[in-house]
Write a protein that holds these residues in place. Structure first.
Motif, short mmCIF file in Angstrom:
data_model
loop_
_atom_site.label_atom_id
_atom_site.label_comp_id
_atom_site.label_asym_id
_atom_site.label_seq_id
_atom_site.Cartn_x
_atom_site.Cartn_y
_atom_site.Cartn_z
N GLN A 103 -3.55 6.73 10.40
CA GLN A 103 -2.11 6.94 10.46
C GLN A 103 -1.69 7.14 11.90
O GLN A 103 -2.37 7.84 12.65
CB GLN A 103 -1.72 8.18 9.66
N PHE A 118 -4.94 5.66 0.45
CA PHE A 118 -3.84 4.82 -0.01
C PHE A 118 -4.23 4.10 -1.29
O PHE A 118 -5.40 3.75 -1.49
CB PHE A 118 -3.48 3.77 1.05
N ARG A 154 -8.04 0.88 -3.82
CA ARG A 154 -7.77 2.14 -3.12
C ARG A 154 -8.50 2.10 -1.79
O ARG A 154 -9.61 1.59 -1.70
CB ARG A 154 -8.26 3.31 -3.97
N ASP A 175 0.85 -1.19 0.00
CA ASP A 175 0.00 0.00 0.00
C ASP A 175 0.88 1.24 0.00
O ASP A 175 1.92 1.29 0.63
CB ASP A 175 -1.01 0.01 1.15
N ARG A 176 0.46 2.21 -0.78
CA ARG A 176 1.21 3.44 -0.97
C ARG A 176 0.28 4.62 -0.78
O ARG A 176 -0.87 4.57 -1.20
CB ARG A 176 1.76 3.54 -2.40
N ARG A 177 0.79 5.69 -0.18
CA ARG A 177 -0.03 6.91 -0.09
C ARG A 177 -0.45 7.32 -1.49
O ARG A 177 0.37 7.37 -2.40
CB ARG A 177 0.76 8.04 0.57
N LYS A 236 -7.30 5.71 5.52
CA LYS A 236 -6.56 4.73 6.31
C LYS A 236 -5.94 5.44 7.51
O LYS A 236 -5.25 6.44 7.36
CB LYS A 236 -5.47 4.09 5.46
#
Length: 74
Positions: A58, A66, A52, A30-32, A56
């Protein structure tokens, strides 16, 4: 805090190596969603968009969207 130059290119491989030994057929990262450079590195490494996730949580911060990326393992 920014990562050192070139870190984004190393991340997909760093995730693939331990996962490949488990017998799984793919790895999911998972990526921002706003991380354009890191998302480009993942795409260049053969990771496809698998979904997507909005909002999420943090640690110590506000929730962020993400992009889920997936790559089939050899």
């Amino acid at each position: 805090m920014a990562a050192a130059p070139g870190t984004g290119r190393l991340l997909p491989g760093a995730a693939e190596r331990p996962t490949a030994g488990t017998g799984r057929i793919s790895v999911r990262l998972d990526r921002r969603a706003a991380g354009a450079r890191l998302n480009a590195c993942c795409q260049e490494a053969g990771c496809r968009i698998a979904g997507r996730k909005e909002g999420k949580p943090q640690p110590g911060g506000v929730p962020r969207p993400f992009t889920l990326r997936e790559k089939r393992l050899p």
